[in-house]
Each structure stands twice: as structure tokens, then as C-alpha cells.
Design a protein around this motif. Structure first.
Motif, PDB file in Angstrom:
ATOM      1  N   MET A   1       0.848  -1.197   0.000  1.00 40.24           N
ATOM      2  CA  MET A   1       0.000   0.000   0.000  1.00 40.24           C
ATOM      3  C   MET A   1       0.884   1.249   0.000  1.00 40.24           C
ATOM      4  N   THR A   2       0.724   2.080  -1.005  1.00 45.45           N
ATOM      5  CA  THR A   2       1.516   3.308  -1.035  1.00 45.45           C
ATOM      6  C   THR A   2       0.726   4.419  -0.355  1.00 45.45           C
ATOM      7  N   ILE A   3       1.406   5.119   0.510  1.00 45.85           N
ATOM      8  CA  ILE A   3       0.746   6.196   1.242  1.00 45.85           C
ATOM      9  C   ILE A   3       1.046   7.513   0.541  1.00 45.85           C
ATOM     10  N   ASP A   4       0.022   8.313   0.355  1.00 47.24           N
ATOM     11  CA  ASP A   4       0.231   9.639  -0.213  1.00 47.24           C
ATOM     12  C   ASP A   4       0.437  10.625   0.931  1.00 47.24           C
ATOM     13  N   TRP A   5       1.717  10.901   1.227  1.00 43.67           N
ATOM     14  CA  TRP A   5       2.014  11.749   2.387  1.00 43.67           C
ATOM     15  C   TRP A   5       1.552  13.190   2.162  1.00 43.67           C
ATOM     16  N   ASP A   6       1.509  13.625   0.911  1.00 43.81           N
ATOM     17  CA  ASP A   6       1.026  14.987   0.640  1.00 43.81           C
ATOM     18  C   ASP A   6      -0.443  15.110   1.013  1.00 43.81           C
ATOM     19  N   GLU A   7      -1.150  14.022   0.747  1.00 42.90           N
ATOM     20  CA  GLU A   7      -2.562  13.990   1.095  1.00 42.90           C
ATOM     21  C   GLU A   7      -2.717  14.107   2.617  1.00 42.90           C
ATOM     22  N   LYS A   8      -1.829  13.420   3.333  1.00 42.60           N
ATOM     23  CA  LYS A   8      -1.863  13.476   4.804  1.00 42.60           C
ATOM     24  C   LYS A   8      -1.513  14.878   5.292  1.00 42.60           C
ATOM     25  N   LYS A   9      -0.536  15.509   4.626  1.00 42.74           N
ATOM     26  CA  LYS A   9      -0.147  16.877   5.025  1.00 42.74           C
ATOM     27  C   LYS A   9      -1.340  17.818   4.932  1.00 42.74           C
ATOM     28  N   ALA A  10      -2.170  17.578   3.908  1.00 49.90           N
ATOM     29  CA  ALA A  10      -3.337  18.438   3.703  1.00 49.90           C
ATOM     30  C   ALA A  10      -4.362  18.283   4.835  1.00 49.90           C
ATOM     31  N   LEU A  11      -4.240  17.212   5.610  1.00 49.46           N
ATOM     32  CA  LEU A  11      -5.215  16.960   6.676  1.00 49.46           C
ATOM     33  C   LEU A  11      -4.736  17.427   8.052  1.00 49.46           C
ATOM     34  N   LEU A  12      -3.510  17.976   8.110  1.00 48.09           N
ATOM     35  CA  LEU A  12      -2.918  18.294   9.409  1.00 48.09           C
ATOM     36  C   LEU A  12      -3.644  19.390  10.196  1.00 48.09           C
ATOM     37  N   GLN A  13      -4.450  20.190   9.518  1.00 41.36           N
ATOM     38  CA  GLN A  13      -5.178  21.247  10.231  1.00 41.36           C
ATOM     39  C   GLN A  13      -6.616  20.839  10.550  1.00 41.36           C
ATOM     40  N   GLU A  14      -6.960  19.587  10.245  1.00 37.91           N
ATOM     41  CA  GLU A  14      -8.325  19.131  10.558  1.00 37.91           C
ATOM     42  C   GLU A  14      -8.504  19.101  12.073  1.00 37.91           C
ATOM     43  N   PRO A  15      -9.758  19.309  12.543  1.00 32.41           N
ATOM     44  CA  PRO A  15      -9.987  19.407  13.991  1.00 32.41           C
ATOM     45  C   PRO A  15      -9.528  18.191  14.802  1.00 32.41           C
ATOM     46  N   ASN A  16      -9.428  17.028  14.174  1.00 29.22           N
ATOM     47  CA  ASN A  16      -9.033  15.852  14.951  1.00 29.22           C
ATOM     48  C   ASN A  16      -7.537  15.811  15.304  1.00 29.22           C
ATOM     49  N   ILE A  17      -6.734  16.703  14.678  1.00 28.74           N
ATOM     50  CA  ILE A  17      -5.281  16.646  14.912  1.00 28.74           C
ATOM     51  C   ILE A  17      -4.634  18.031  14.984  1.00 28.74           C
ATOM     52  N   ALA A  18      -5.408  19.090  14.766  1.00 28.14           N
ATOM     53  CA  ALA A  18      -4.841  20.443  14.627  1.00 28.14           C
ATOM     54  C   ALA A  18      -3.991  20.892  15.820  1.00 28.14           C
ATOM     55  N   LYS A  19      -4.442  20.584  17.045  1.00 28.36           N
ATOM     56  CA  LYS A  19      -3.687  21.064  18.222  1.00 28.36           C
ATOM     57  C   LYS A  19      -2.350  20.350  18.346  1.00 28.36           C
ATOM     58  N   VAL A  20      -2.326  19.072  17.983  1.00 30.13           N
ATOM     59  CA  VAL A  20      -1.067  18.320  18.040  1.00 30.13           C
ATOM     60  C   VAL A  20      -0.118  18.834  16.954  1.00 30.13           C
ATOM     61  N   THR A  21      -0.663  19.148  15.793  1.00 28.03           N
ATOM     62  CA  THR A  21       0.138  19.723  14.702  1.00 28.03           C
ATOM     63  C   THR A  21       0.764  21.041  15.160  1.00 28.03           C
ATOM     64  N   GLN A  22      -0.044  21.848  15.831  1.00 26.71           N
ATOM     65  CA  GLN A  22       0.430  23.146  16.327  1.00 26.71           C
ATOM     66  C   GLN A  22       1.561  22.948  17.346  1.00 26.71           C
ATOM     67  N   LEU A  23       1.410  21.934  18.205  1.00 23.37           N
ATOM     68  CA  LEU A  23       2.451  21.638  19.191  1.00 23.37           C
ATOM     69  C   LEU A  23       3.764  21.280  18.480  1.00 23.37           C
TER      70      LEU A  23
END
Length: 205
Positions: A1-23
Motif C-alpha cells: 500500500m503506497t501512502i500519499d504523504w502529501d494527502e496526509k499533510k493536507a489533513l494536518l489542520q483538521e480538527p481531529n489533529i490540529a492542536k497536536v500539529t500546532q504543538l
């Protein structure tokens, strides 16, 4: 399974992870030139009940993420554990006692200074993931880090309703053993996660 890391980067500000991203961003700002890999956005800071604590970012974090989808043995084992324990990743979140990427050639064990540097970030991480009821410390460094954490802040995680589990590290020397022993270690890890899930009332997939 190839992971699209750019796609994941685009999700870093979503509410489920935004505060951890900010940290992670703040920690990089504090140490100019350093890298703190982001946490894979499959995890969820509101749903997180279990912290999977490791010593420091491994080779696979070249992806830019701490993720069980990384290309290294520890990540592959984490994937196996999630599958065998039937654990939905949104209920667990990985973190490193020393969250910055270390220089290549650093000794495998963390120094006292590195553990000390990781204390405040971990305290902030715990505040974000406020519903955590278990921390699974993978390897000796992660365990001694938690002891130092409790000493430093004069607070017992247990009194805050958090159970600490000690488990083997998922890569490196811990698994440099016979295949039968590896199976045994993996099974023990799965048991630990299942126990933590039960305490947290997490349904199996």
C-alpha cells in the motif's frame, strides 16, 4: 500500500489533529533547524484514550510523520498490533519522549538532557489528549522518561486515572531475537493494548 504523504499533510489542520500539529510546529520553532515529525492524521485528539509512547523518532519518520504506515520495522509492528488487537487508530496516539529527530549516529539511549527536553512537550501533549486513560511505554527509555515526568511535576499519572503499561520497544535490539521470541514479544504487546482498550471501554473493530 503506497501512502500519499502529501494527502496526509493536507489533513494536518483538521480538527481531529490540529492542536497536536500546532504543538509540533511550536517545538520546531523553539529549536531552530530541528524537525519534529507530525502525527499521522488517522489519529484523533478527542477520541484518544491510549498514548503509545516511544523514545525518539525512528528512521521511518523521513516521511515527515510519526505513523504506523511508515517504512520501518517498528511501524510495521505497530500496524500488526493494531490489527491483532482490533484497535481503531483513532483511539490511540503515538508520541516520542524526545519528539525531535536526533542526529544520525546518536547513541541509541536518550541522554538525561534529551529526556528533560521532552518533559514539557509531553505535558502539553497530555493536555491536548485529555481523555487518555493509558500510556503504553515502549522500551526502557520511555519508562524512565515517565518516572522522570512524575518526579518533575510531582504528579502521579495514576492519580489522574492514567495507567502506565511497560512494553518492549517495537524495533531495534528488542526484536533482535529468535523468531519464536519475536512472536512472543508481539503477542505480549497485543495483550497489553487489549488490556488498555478494555480499561478505556474501547470497542474492538
Amino acid at each position: 500500500m503506497t501512502i500519499d504523504w502529501d494527502e496526509k499533510k493536507a489533513l494536518l489542520q483538521e480538527p481531529n489533529i490540529a492542536k497536536v500539529t500546532q504543538l509540533c510546529d511550536e517545538l520546531m520553532e523553539k529549536k531552530p533547524g530541528s524537525t519534529v515529525p507530525y502525527i499521522d492524521p488517522v489519529h484523533d485528539e478527542d477520541e484518544c484514550r491510549i498514548i503509545s509512547l516511544h523514545a525518539s523518532p525512528g528512521k521511518g519518520t523521513e516521511s515527515g510523520f510519526v505513523s504506523h504506515n511508515n517504512d520501518d520495522e517498528a511501524a510495521r509492528r505497530a500496524t500488526q498490533i493494531y490489527e491483532l488487537a482490533e484497535l481503531d487508530p483513532r483511539y490511540v496516539m503515538p508520541w516520542n519522549a524526545y519528539p525531535w529527530v536526533r542526529e544520525s549516529g546518536s547513541p541509541s539511549a536518550l541522554s538525561v538532557q534529551e529526556k528533560t527536553d521532552g518533559l514539557r512537550p509531553f505535558r502539553q501533549f497530555l493536555k491536548i489528549n485529555s481523555r487518555v486513560s493509558a500510556i503504553i511505554a515502549h522500551g526502557t527509555d520511555a519508562s524512565t522518561f515517565l518516572t522522570l515526568f512524575e518526579k518533575t511535576y510531582h504528579s502521579s499519572l495514576k492519580n489522574n486515572g492514567i495507567k502506565i503499561y511497560k512494553a518492549s520497544a517495537l524495533g531495534g535490539r528488542a526484536f533482535a531475537v529468535s523468531e519464536a521470541k519475536q512472536e512472543e514479544l508481539l503477542a505480549k504487546n497485543v495483550e497489553t493494548y487489549r488490556d488498555a482498550m478494555q480499561r478505556a471501554g474501547i470497542q474492538h473493530l
